[in-house]
Design a protein around this motif. Structure first.
Motif, PDB file in Angstrom:
ATOM      1  N   PRO A 109       0.823  -1.226   0.000  1.00  0.00           N
ATOM      2  CA  PRO A 109       0.000   0.000   0.000  1.00  0.00           C
ATOM      3  C   PRO A 109       0.853   1.271   0.000  1.00  0.00           C
ATOM      4  O   PRO A 109       0.530   2.241  -0.676  1.00  0.00           O
ATOM      5  CB  PRO A 109      -0.797  -0.112   1.306  1.00  0.00           C
ATOM      6  CG  PRO A 109      -0.784  -1.552   1.661  1.00  0.00           C
ATOM      7  CD  PRO A 109       0.498  -2.098   1.136  1.00  0.00           C
ATOM      8  N   LEU A 110       1.963   1.217   0.750  1.00  0.00           N
ATOM      9  CA  LEU A 110       2.860   2.381   0.773  1.00  0.00           C
ATOM     10  C   LEU A 110       3.431   2.636  -0.620  1.00  0.00           C
ATOM     11  O   LEU A 110       3.477   3.771  -1.100  1.00  0.00           O
ATOM     12  CB  LEU A 110       3.985   2.134   1.775  1.00  0.00           C
ATOM     13  CG  LEU A 110       5.032   3.248   1.842  1.00  0.00           C
ATOM     14  CD1 LEU A 110       4.442   4.471   2.532  1.00  0.00           C
ATOM     15  CD2 LEU A 110       6.286   2.792   2.575  1.00  0.00           C
ATOM     16  N   MET A 111       3.856   1.546  -1.274  1.00  0.00           N
ATOM     17  CA  MET A 111       4.421   1.706  -2.618  1.00  0.00           C
ATOM     18  C   MET A 111       3.376   2.280  -3.561  1.00  0.00           C
ATOM     19  O   MET A 111       3.673   3.146  -4.387  1.00  0.00           O
ATOM     20  CB  MET A 111       4.930   0.364  -3.144  1.00  0.00           C
ATOM     21  CG  MET A 111       6.251  -0.037  -2.536  1.00  0.00           C
ATOM     22  SD  MET A 111       7.107  -1.252  -3.552  1.00  0.00           S
ATOM     23  CE  MET A 111       6.294  -2.716  -3.052  1.00  0.00           C
ATOM     24  N   LEU A 112       2.149   1.779  -3.422  1.00  0.00           N
ATOM     25  CA  LEU A 112       1.070   2.282  -4.278  1.00  0.00           C
ATOM     26  C   LEU A 112       0.886   3.785  -4.067  1.00  0.00           C
ATOM     27  O   LEU A 112       0.826   4.564  -5.029  1.00  0.00           O
ATOM     28  CB  LEU A 112      -0.232   1.538  -3.947  1.00  0.00           C
ATOM     29  CG  LEU A 112      -1.473   2.027  -4.694  1.00  0.00           C
ATOM     30  CD1 LEU A 112      -1.383   1.666  -6.164  1.00  0.00           C
ATOM     31  CD2 LEU A 112      -2.745   1.449  -4.079  1.00  0.00           C
ATOM     32  N   ALA A 113       0.849   4.188  -2.798  1.00  0.00           N
ATOM     33  CA  ALA A 113       0.627   5.607  -2.497  1.00  0.00           C
ATOM     34  C   ALA A 113       1.763   6.450  -3.069  1.00  0.00           C
ATOM     35  O   ALA A 113       1.530   7.495  -3.700  1.00  0.00           O
ATOM     36  CB  ALA A 113       0.522   5.801  -0.984  1.00  0.00           C
ATOM     37  N   ILE A 114       2.998   5.991  -2.864  1.00  0.00           N
ATOM     38  CA  ILE A 114       4.145   6.762  -3.350  1.00  0.00           C
ATOM     39  C   ILE A 114       4.135   6.812  -4.878  1.00  0.00           C
ATOM     40  O   ILE A 114       4.458   7.838  -5.491  1.00  0.00           O
ATOM     41  CB  ILE A 114       5.454   6.166  -2.799  1.00  0.00           C
ATOM     42  CG1 ILE A 114       5.547   6.497  -1.317  1.00  0.00           C
ATOM     43  CG2 ILE A 114       6.662   6.712  -3.535  1.00  0.00           C
ATOM     44  CD1 ILE A 114       6.789   6.007  -0.638  1.00  0.00           C
ATOM     45  N   ALA A 115       3.744   5.687  -5.495  1.00  0.00           N
ATOM     46  CA  ALA A 115       3.693   5.656  -6.955  1.00  0.00           C
ATOM     47  C   ALA A 115       2.704   6.696  -7.468  1.00  0.00           C
ATOM     48  O   ALA A 115       3.024   7.493  -8.361  1.00  0.00           O
ATOM     49  CB  ALA A 115       3.294   4.256  -7.433  1.00  0.00           C
ATOM     50  N   ILE A 116       1.511   6.714  -6.882  1.00  0.00           N
ATOM     51  CA  ILE A 116       0.491   7.661  -7.350  1.00  0.00           C
ATOM     52  C   ILE A 116       0.955   9.092  -7.111  1.00  0.00           C
ATOM     53  O   ILE A 116       0.837   9.968  -7.976  1.00  0.00           O
ATOM     54  CB  ILE A 116      -0.858   7.388  -6.636  1.00  0.00           C
ATOM     55  CG1 ILE A 116      -1.385   6.026  -7.083  1.00  0.00           C
ATOM     56  CG2 ILE A 116      -1.858   8.486  -6.926  1.00  0.00           C
ATOM     57  CD1 ILE A 116      -2.618   5.568  -6.351  1.00  0.00           C
ATOM     58  N   LEU A 117       1.532   9.308  -5.939  1.00  0.00           N
ATOM     59  CA  LEU A 117       2.044  10.640  -5.607  1.00  0.00           C
ATOM     60  C   LEU A 117       3.093  11.083  -6.634  1.00  0.00           C
ATOM     61  O   LEU A 117       3.057  12.206  -7.151  1.00  0.00           O
ATOM     62  CB  LEU A 117       2.654  10.595  -4.207  1.00  0.00           C
ATOM     63  CG  LEU A 117       3.056  11.927  -3.581  1.00  0.00           C
ATOM     64  CD1 LEU A 117       1.819  12.774  -3.363  1.00  0.00           C
ATOM     65  CD2 LEU A 117       3.768  11.690  -2.253  1.00  0.00           C
ATOM     66  N   SER A 118       4.022  10.189  -6.954  1.00  0.00           N
ATOM     67  CA  SER A 118       5.085  10.534  -7.899  1.00  0.00           C
ATOM     68  C   SER A 118       4.510  10.835  -9.269  1.00  0.00           C
ATOM     69  O   SER A 118       4.935  11.769  -9.946  1.00  0.00           O
ATOM     70  CB  SER A 118       6.094   9.389  -8.021  1.00  0.00           C
ATOM     71  OG  SER A 118       6.662   9.115  -6.784  1.00  0.00           O
ATOM     72  N   ILE A 119       3.544  10.002  -9.688  1.00  0.00           N
ATOM     73  CA  ILE A 119       2.969  10.179 -11.026  1.00  0.00           C
ATOM     74  C   ILE A 119       2.290  11.540 -11.124  1.00  0.00           C
ATOM     75  O   ILE A 119       2.540  12.317 -12.043  1.00  0.00           O
ATOM     76  CB  ILE A 119       1.952   9.051 -11.318  1.00  0.00           C
ATOM     77  CG1 ILE A 119       2.662   7.709 -11.424  1.00  0.00           C
ATOM     78  CG2 ILE A 119       1.181   9.356 -12.600  1.00  0.00           C
ATOM     79  CD1 ILE A 119       1.724   6.523 -11.454  1.00  0.00           C
ATOM     80  N   LEU A 120       1.445  11.837 -10.135  1.00  0.00           N
ATOM     81  CA  LEU A 120       0.679  13.083 -10.210  1.00  0.00           C
ATOM     82  C   LEU A 120       1.567  14.295  -9.973  1.00  0.00           C
ATOM     83  O   LEU A 120       1.518  15.278 -10.711  1.00  0.00           O
ATOM     84  CB  LEU A 120      -0.469  13.051  -9.193  1.00  0.00           C
ATOM     85  CG  LEU A 120      -1.563  12.042  -9.535  1.00  0.00           C
ATOM     86  CD1 LEU A 120      -2.623  12.018  -8.451  1.00  0.00           C
ATOM     87  CD2 LEU A 120      -2.196  12.379 -10.885  1.00  0.00           C
ATOM     88  N   TYR A 121       2.413  14.190  -8.948  1.00  0.00           N
ATOM     89  CA  TYR A 121       3.286  15.315  -8.636  1.00  0.00           C
ATOM     90  C   TYR A 121       4.201  15.630  -9.822  1.00  0.00           C
ATOM     91  O   TYR A 121       4.302  16.769 -10.270  1.00  0.00           O
ATOM     92  CB  TYR A 121       4.112  14.997  -7.387  1.00  0.00           C
ATOM     93  CG  TYR A 121       5.157  16.027  -7.064  1.00  0.00           C
ATOM     94  CD1 TYR A 121       4.831  17.159  -6.340  1.00  0.00           C
ATOM     95  CD2 TYR A 121       6.479  15.872  -7.490  1.00  0.00           C
ATOM     96  CE1 TYR A 121       5.782  18.119  -6.053  1.00  0.00           C
ATOM     97  CE2 TYR A 121       7.439  16.824  -7.205  1.00  0.00           C
ATOM     98  CZ  TYR A 121       7.086  17.940  -6.477  1.00  0.00           C
ATOM     99  OH  TYR A 121       8.032  18.887  -6.208  1.00  0.00           O
ATOM    100  N   GLY A 122       4.827  14.561 -10.353  1.00  0.00           N
ATOM    101  CA  GLY A 122       5.754  14.756 -11.469  1.00  0.00           C
ATOM    102  C   GLY A 122       5.077  15.429 -12.643  1.00  0.00           C
ATOM    103  O   GLY A 122       5.616  16.372 -13.237  1.00  0.00           O
ATOM    104  N   SER A 123       3.878  14.973 -12.988  1.00  0.00           N
ATOM    105  CA  SER A 123       3.252  15.540 -14.182  1.00  0.00           C
ATOM    106  C   SER A 123       2.705  16.944 -13.921  1.00  0.00           C
ATOM    107  O   SER A 123       2.782  17.811 -14.786  1.00  0.00           O
ATOM    108  CB  SER A 123       2.153  14.606 -14.687  1.00  0.00           C
ATOM    109  OG  SER A 123       1.225  14.351 -13.676  1.00  0.00           O
TER     110      SER A 123
END
Lengths: 498, 484
Positions: A283-297
């Motif tokens: 779940p942590l990885m999922l959250a960080i992944a989504i955060l990175s995707i949205l933040y980065g874009s």
């Protein structure tokens, strides 16, 4: 063609090493240095293609294994081998290094050192993707840092001194977290195995039995170590600085290969070695992944510097890799590896184009650029291909990879997919907007385009090769997926996810 | 007839040390001095190598005062190797100075003292060896009488050294008073069998930590080191940092891991805190240094902090790692100081800014400095990585046992400090390769190039193929714990 008795992996690593020694010894003129470097990066590329052809697709376990005792009393071995996950990475490394060296044909400032360091970098990255011994893995991992530090520090932009030290220290701290974890794995496995070994494979064969808390802690440490390299939010801050200041070829290798070392580490080491830890932290990885995707874009939308935009888009695209990993499923992991491969090809085009624009027009500031397409049609074509591939246009490899990750995500987390998939629209937004403002529209008068001519041959050739591969693998993703899938299945089976 | 074979190396060094003034009297040649010195050092290595390669059993001699075993051999070889490259580097560094016979002779005598410490089985022998080495070093630090900085450094070193000797001696006398013995093994037995804890022993431990803490420059007893290192002739700085300090560790190992091991629980946390403070303060202060000798001095303090973690961990594995790090450090740090010395022969200053553009001016020196600094920072595949790896991993190893789990923090602090240290090491590399400075090439004497090459080759080769040295360290650690 049978290469069973040829130590092909050692040759892959050894040839650029010899090349770098030769460059340092003989490369006294620009041309000599560049030629030697080109030859000694072409041979590993050829070898990596042999490797692809000779690899037994679908066979279980590692192939082309080489194992020699190195430090006997501690069970450290010179142990190399590849599976379906490493093989595409090895190919990508050899390809990008060769193209980056070709692209740097006109480097005139300290050419000898430049070319020598590029080859040393190749040695390190190839080592990381083939090592099956923790100690060896760590050695190669750190070897990569030194040439990259110099590439940024000597050939970089105006803030190179700051960016290079930040890069070095930031990623070194992450490496040290990995180092402590490696030590812990070693001592934890020793009594169970009954012998001391740093073998990644041997330790993974018993590490599933480790104490649950140990697994969670060790996985968290490894995730931090590899996550910084990828990089994921919030450990990404070294990346924009390093990218913006690095010379073009440095950025290409940084984004194309060094970031992959991070995700490769998670897939190769963290997941199969510590399955309980991985499952606990999904779940942590999922959250960080989504955060990175949205933040980065989202951050990309606000960028004025073309290269900085591409750098932040890498954070977003590596977030997609992590998203695939966080599903733990067969498709998710395979798609993550495919996305790594795709991002390696696409991002190389993007950074090369940033370099071309900077070189020909003298600036990368998006508001200053405009209307370059008529002046440099070939460059505009490559940039369009790169941007479209990166935003995930069907028919190109980026689309297949992202799409597969999204399917796997939906499978695993259903409607949570709403969040990361929003980035596709944002990505299309910033890329099309940037493309419109730099290449098309009326020619602005803010820049001097009198010297702007189209791409040179040594720039066009790498760009064309990459563009062809992007489309080819986009049309026939199965060519790569056939390598990846069986190995991804094994990892997903260890995780206990269907 | 007494069998003198266990002390052949000591005898050789002593004869050469005493003979050097005579050599100079007869030949009047500076060159002869250095060559004779080198012959002596190499000759002294041979019996030790034979002893080790033959796998000989430990020998106790001189009525139980000295013992030759793998532990002693490892350290003696380190001390001799340092003496070897310091002597080679000195050939040009002290050329034309007065009293050169005494200079080389004192290096040999200092080495002799260290060798005695490595073999010592009791506190008195240890103290005698330590003082022989210390007194020789005081004189060497003040060797250049016209150099004000050198005289100041020598005075400071002498006073601090005498003070620390007095403190240690007081601690030793308390230990003797409590246990009735000065032999490490007997002290260990006496303390282990003593019923209840004597508060005097805590005082003794405090005095020993303070006294030997000065010698090895651990926080808070480190203040003198940067001044002395900076003021001393740089070849001698190399000797101080590479071997003299390591001798202090031999003393600490013997006192704490044999004499006081039974009451480890009473001192391990204190020593662990000192170790962490030492590495952290050393590294943090090193960052702000602008003089390269001072920066290397502070880095040396930090490295002492790393080695000090051996005591609270206290395992054979940790000791092997500590010895390994001492060996690699002797080459890395010694080599770095020799480079500074080599550059001073062409009148290049000691400020960091003077190193700008060195990569162009002298590719060899810049490359060597780069390798040594990266190794000090612990970047693979250089020897400093391998040795730090074993040192820190010993903490992880010991932490697997639940009651010892707190020592894991020593590894964590160790690697955090390694990361901090990278900053100032890399800054020098940045000056050498990235920044531009004067362009005219630098040529340094060949003898210095040879000395530097020895350290650099050792740093690379030990990094790539650590097995033989590691084996020696493991043997040494085993011998250390088994025989006492």
């Amino acid at each position: 063609m049978m290469l069973e008795n040829v130590p092909i992996l050692s040759l892959l690593i050894l040839i650029p090493l010899i090349g770098s020694i030769l460059v340092f010894a003989l490369g006294n003129t620009r041309k000599a240095a560049a030629s030697i470097a080109l030859v000694f990066s072409a041979i590993p590329l050829a070898l990596s293609i042999f490797l692809l052809l000779d690899f037994h697709i679908g066979a279980i376990g590692y192939q082309f294994i080489e194992k020699y005792t190195w430090i006997e009393s501690y069970g450290i071995a010179y142990h190399l081998g590849v599976d379906g996950i490493s093989v595409p990475m090895v190919f990508l490394t050899a390809l990008l290094c060769f193209l980056a060296i070709l692209f740097s044909w006109d480097v005139e400032h300290r050419t000898k050192e430049y070319m020598g360091l590029m080859l040393v970098l190749e040695v390190g990255v190839l080592g990381v993707f083939t090592a099956l011994d923790y100690f060896l893995f760590y050695v190669f991992w750190e070897v990569v840092l030194i040439p990259m530090y110099f590439l940024i520090a000597i050939w970089g932009g105006p803030r190179r001194a700051y960016a290079s030290i930040k890069f070095f220290i930031y990623t070194h701290v992450a490496s040290l977290a990995m180092l402590i974890t490696i030590m812990a794995l070693y001592f934890e496995a020793k009594p169970i195995l009954g012998y001391a070994t740093f073998s990644i494979v041997d330790i993974a064969s018993v590490s599933g039995n480790f104490n649950y808390l140990f697994q969670v802690g060790a996985f968290a440490a490894l995730f931090f170590a590899f996550g910084v390299k990828m990089p994921v939010v919030p450990f990404h801050t070294w990346l924009p600085d390093a990218h913006v200041e690095a010379p073009t070829a440095g950025s290409v290798l940084l984004a194309g290969l060094l970031l992959k070392m991070g995700s490769y580490g998670i897939i190769r080491i963290a997941l199969p070695t510590l399955p309980d830890g991985a499952n606990a932290l999904m779940p942590l990885m999922l959250a960080i992944a989504i955060l990175s995707i949205l933040y980065g874009s989202l951050v990309c939308l606000a960028q004025r510097d073309l290269k900085k935009m591409v750098a932040f888009s890498s954070i977003s695209h590596m977030g997609i890799v992590l998203l695939g990993i966080s599903t733990g499923s067969q498709l998710g992991i395979a798609a993550a590896v495919l996305q790594m491969f795709a991002h390696g090809l696409i991002t190389a085009v993007l950074f090369m184009m940033c370099g071309v624009v900077q070189h020909k027009v003298g600036t990368r500031e998006i508001p200053l650029l405009g209307g370059l397409a008529p002046k440099m049609p070939l460059a505009a074509t490559f940039m369009t291909i790169g941007f479209l591939a990166s935003l995930g246009l069907p028919g190109m490899i980026g689309f297949v990879a992202e799409f597969s990750v999204f399917i796997a995500t939906f499978d695993a987390y259903a409607w949570i997919l709403m969040l990361p998939i929003a980035s596709v629209a944002i990505t299309a937004g910033y890329y099309l907007w940037a493309l419109q403002r730099t290449m098309f529209g009326p020619l602005t008068e803010k820049i001097d385009t009198s010297h702007a001519h189209d791409v040179n041959w040594y720039e066009a050739v790498p760009l064309a090769i990459l563009a062809i591969l992007i489309v080819f693998f986009g049309m026939f993703p199965g060519v790569v997926m056939d390598y990846i899938t069986p190995s991804a299945n094994i990892i997903s089976a260890i995780l206990g996810v269907g | 007839m007494v069998d003198l074979s266990p002390v052949y190396s000591e005898i050789i060094i002593l004869l050469f040390a005493v003979g050097l003034p005579a050599v100079y009297y007869l030949t009047k040649s500076e060159k002869a001095l250095s060559i004779v010195s080198l012959v002596g050092i190499i000759a002294a290595m041979i019996p030790l190598l034979i002893f080790y390669i033959d796998g000989s059993q430990p020998v106790v001699f001189a009525g139980g005062l000295l013992r030759l075993d793998a532990f002693a051999v490892a350290f003696k070889l380190v001390f001799l190797a340092v003496a070897l490259y310091v002597t080679i580097a000195s050939i040009r560094y002290v050329k034309g100075e007065r009293h050169l016979a005494e200079y080389y002779s004192l290096i040999l005598l200092a080495t002799l003292g260290m060798m005695v410490v490595a073999s010592s089985l009791d506190l008195i022998t240890l103290f005698v060896g330590l003082e022989l080495a210390s007194l020789s070093s005081y004189a060497l630090v003040g060797f250049r009488k016209a150099d004000k900085r050198g005289i100041e450094a020598a005075t400071k070193y002498l006073i601090i050294g005498a003070l620390s000797s007095a403190i240690s001696l007081y601690g030793i006398s308390l230990i003797y008073g409590i246990t009735g013995s000065t032999v490490f093994a007997d002290i260990g037995t006496a303390i282990a069998t003593a019923s209840g804890m004597d508060p005097i022993i805590l005082l003794a431990i405090g005095l020993l930590i303070a006294g030997f803490g000065f010698k090895v420059a651990i926080v808070p007893f480190h203040m003198w080191a940067p001044d002395v290192y900076e003021g001393a002739p740089t070849t001698i700085t190399s000797l101080l940092a590479s071997s003299s300090k390591k001798m202090g560790f031999v003393a600490l190992f013997k006192i704490f891991l044999i004499g006081l091991i039974a009451i480890k629980a009473d001192w391990d946390v204190v020593v662990a805190v000192i170790a962490v403070l030492t590495m952290t303060i050393g590294n943090l202060v090193a960052i702000s240094q602008t003089n390269i000798k001072r920066m290397l001095a502070y880095s040396s303090i930090a490295q002492a902090g790393y080695i000090l973690i051996v005591l609270p961990i206290g395992t054979e594995y940790a000791l092997a790692g500590g010895i390994f790090h001492i060996i690699t450090h002797a080459f890395m740090k010694g080599g770095a100081f020799i480079i500074v010395a080599a550059l001073s022969t062409v009148a290049l200053g000691e400020s960091l800014a003077d190193y700008k553009g060195l990569g162009k001016r002298s590719p060899f020196l810049a490359f060597s400095m780069g390798v040594l600094l990266l190794s000090l920072a612990g970047i693979p595949p250089l020897s400093g990585f391998a040795s730090k790896f074993w040192l820190f991993s010993s903490a992880v190893d010991a932490a697997i046992a639940p009651e010892q789990s707190w020592v894991l923090w020593l590894a964590v602090f160790g690697v955090i400090n390694s990361a901090i240290s990278l900053y100032y090491y890399v800054r020098v590399i940045k000056y050498m390769y990235v920044e531009s400075g004067p362009e005219e090439p630098i040529r340094v004497p060949n003898s210095m190039i040879l000395a530097i090459a020895i350290t650099v080759v050792a740093t690379i080769v030990i990094g790539l193929f650590p097995s033989p040295i590691l084996e020696l360290c493991r043997e040494a650690a085993r011998a250390f714990f088994s025989g006492m």
